[in-house]
Design an enzyme around this catalytic site. Structure first.
Site, mmCIF file in Angstrom:
data_model
loop_
_atom_site.group_PDB
_atom_site.id
_atom_site.type_symbol
_atom_site.label_atom_id
_atom_site.label_comp_id
_atom_site.label_asym_id
_atom_site.label_seq_id
_atom_site.Cartn_x
_atom_site.Cartn_y
_atom_site.Cartn_z
ATOM 1 N N LYS A 3 7.433 -0.206 -12.386
ATOM 2 C CA LYS A 3 6.352 0.185 -13.293
ATOM 3 C C LYS A 3 6.859 0.920 -14.531
ATOM 4 O O LYS A 3 6.171 0.971 -15.545
ATOM 5 C CB LYS A 3 5.312 1.015 -12.552
ATOM 6 C CG LYS A 3 4.543 0.184 -11.532
ATOM 7 C CD LYS A 3 3.392 0.935 -10.923
ATOM 8 C CE LYS A 3 2.569 0.045 -10.011
ATOM 9 N NZ LYS A 3 3.297 -0.326 -8.766
HETATM 10 C C1 LIG Z 1 3.076 -1.445 -8.040
HETATM 11 C C2 LIG Z 1 4.150 -1.961 -7.146
HETATM 12 C C3 LIG Z 1 4.133 -3.282 -6.638
HETATM 13 C C4 LIG Z 1 2.990 -4.239 -6.894
HETATM 14 O O1 LIG Z 1 2.970 -4.715 -8.203
HETATM 15 P P1 LIG Z 1 1.658 -5.455 -8.799
HETATM 16 O O2 LIG Z 1 1.979 -5.778 -10.189
HETATM 17 O O3 LIG Z 1 0.550 -4.442 -8.649
HETATM 18 O O4 LIG Z 1 1.424 -6.644 -7.941
HETATM 19 C C5 LIG Z 1 5.207 -3.715 -5.879
HETATM 20 N N1 LIG Z 1 6.235 -2.889 -5.584
HETATM 21 C C6 LIG Z 1 6.292 -1.618 -6.038
HETATM 22 C C7 LIG Z 1 7.442 -0.762 -5.665
HETATM 23 C C8 LIG Z 1 5.257 -1.112 -6.847
HETATM 24 O O5 LIG Z 1 5.317 0.164 -7.283
#
Ligand SMILES: *Cc1c(COP(=O)(O)O)cnc(C)c1O
Length: 438
Positions: free
Chosen positions: A106
């Site tokens: 993120k």
């Molecule tokens: C947010 C997150 C996801 C999921 O990603 P999306 O784009 O919401 O599908 C997967 N793995 C981790 C470690 C995350 O923080």
């Protein structure tokens, strides 16, 4: 580029407005009106391109309002870390998206969004206040992304005692323009307080209040870049020309939407696997054609515990609601907690690499398709560093792994948060005078 709403009832807007509004006035998510095509000479030149150069090229197609030299600067400030494609086994690669400050993917989107907002605010000589509710990862990525970014104050509301110590440290030790509110309540209480604030005209107008959730185009568009960068590395550093299958551990399906956009733009990707944990509403939708959102259930890969993934609306829009066409491109697999632990063990025994539980869900989904030997190239998006999930790794391998330096340093810093009751009057007073906090 113009952005329209998936609900089709709001006027189209440019990148700047979609960025500041987050959601369209009709309550729908913003989507690009058309998906631009990458020219063949650019695709052929990929092996010699850098992450930043690919970023400039792609983002400029979606955010034409930002002149190229400014865009270069934003990208350099946002992506101060590498995104390597690492070979795990023959034909199996991890795209390591977790080398940013909070050690999860993120960071990539949140840091670009922060720079883009700040760019427009500087030009317009305005200041905004961002308020977010978090159950963990989003709050830390947003807090780090906006830390020390001019013209922005951030309030992060998190449920006391319900997030990991590590996540709490990542949000509460920054100080400066990042204000952490520890709410005596649940995540839903936090979210309710944020909604009350965003609906309070007095606060919205006085502080230019907005939010920064994962559906913002400012987070989605930069995520396209790293899939094209993965292709560049597969062809260049690894010398593999065959179009790969891309596996995305998914929760809210933003990351999967980004890879679907990358492929629509002409990036040679064979297909994708959406890997979920027990929260399997999308696999169920692809199998049955019926979407039934449900309350989420708790799993070891908790950042993917989403029962009503908002980006499905973007995927449906892209595929014009043809579930058959979607099914042809997207294979969806749901992986249990037991299989997640088993995959951490299997991959560790085969390669010596420790996977985090989210990435393990992805690798297990890939093995369901191919078994232990991969006949074709497969790229798994590695979404978090395993050091962030010591309890799960302990359970799988019977031992701890050393924490990365970024995490151990963070653990030693002084927590600065304000403990509040889930009472909107308290939140409002703080929003109206953030200087009383620092
Ligand atoms: C947010 C997150 C996801 C999921 O990603 P999306 O784009 O919401 O599908 C997967 N793995 C981790 C470690 C995350 O923080």
């Amino acid at each position: 580029m113009h952005y329209g709403s998936v609900n089709g009832k709001s006027p189209a807007v440019g990148f700047r407005d979609a960025l500041f509004q987050g959601m369209a006035p009709d309550g729908g998510l913003y989507v690009p009106e058309q998906i631009p095509h990458l020219p063949t000479p650019f695709l052929e030149s990929l092996p010699s391109q850098s992450l930043h150069a690919i970023g400039r090229r792609i983002i400029s197609l979606f955010a034409g309002e930002i002149p190229d030299h400014d865009l270069s600067r934003l990208i350099e400030r946002a992506w101060t870390f590498p995104i390597p494609l690492v070979k795990l086994e023959e034909n199996l690669f991890l795209l390591e998206l977790y080398h940013g400050p909070t050690l999860a993917f993120k960071d990539v989107g949140a840091r670009f969004m922060a720079q883009a907002l700040s760019y427009f605010l500087e030009k317009e000589q305005r200041h905004i206040t961002i308020v977010v509710a978090t159950s963990g990862d989003t709050g830390s990525a947003v807090a780090h992304g906006f830390y020390n970014v001019p013209h922005v104050d951030v309030f992060v509301l998190y449920p006391s005692g319900r997030i990991s110590k590590l996540q709490e440290q990542q949000m509460t030790t920054l100080g400066g323009n990042i204000h952490a509110l520890e709410v005596e309540g649940t995540f839903d209480d936090c979210q309710h307080l944020v909604k009350q604030a965003l609906a309070d005209r007095e606060v919205v107008e006085a502080r230019n209040l907005t939010t920064a959730n994962s559906i913002n185009v400012g987070r989605l568009i930069p995520q396209i870049v790293y899939y094209v960068w993965a292709l560049a590395q597969l062809r260049g550093a690894h010398g593999i020309q065959t179009p790969p299958t891309v596996v995305v551990p998914s929760g809210n399906f933003g990351n999967l939407t980004a890879v679907a956009y990358a492929r629509s733009m002409g990036t040679p990707i064979d297909g994708f696997i959406a890997a979920t944990n027990a929260n399997d509403v999308v696999p169920e939708y692809l199998a049955s054609g019926t979407f039934t959102p449900r309350p989420s259930v708790q799993t070891y890969s908790n950042a993917m515990d989403v029962g009503n993934p908002s980006n499905l609306a973007r995927l449906q829009f892209l595929y014009k609601n043809h579930v058959e066409t979607m099914r042809r491109d997207i294979q969806a697999e749901s992986v249990t907690d037991e299989e997640t632990l088993d995959e951490i063990r299997v991959t560790y025994e085969r390669t010596g690499t420790v996977l985090d539980p989210h990435t393990a869900v992805g690798v297990r989904a890939a093995r369901r398709m191919y078994g232990l030997i991969f006949p074709r190239p497969v790229i798994v998006a590695a979404t978090a560093h395993p050091g962030k999930f010591p309890e799960v790794v302990q359970r799988a391998l019977g031992r701890q792994i050393p924490l990365p330096a970024a995490l151990t340093e963070g653990m030693r810093k002084q927590k600065q948060s304000l403990f509040i009751k889930p009472d909107y009057r308290e939140v409002k007073a703080l929003l109206l005078s953030p200087s009383s906090l620092s």
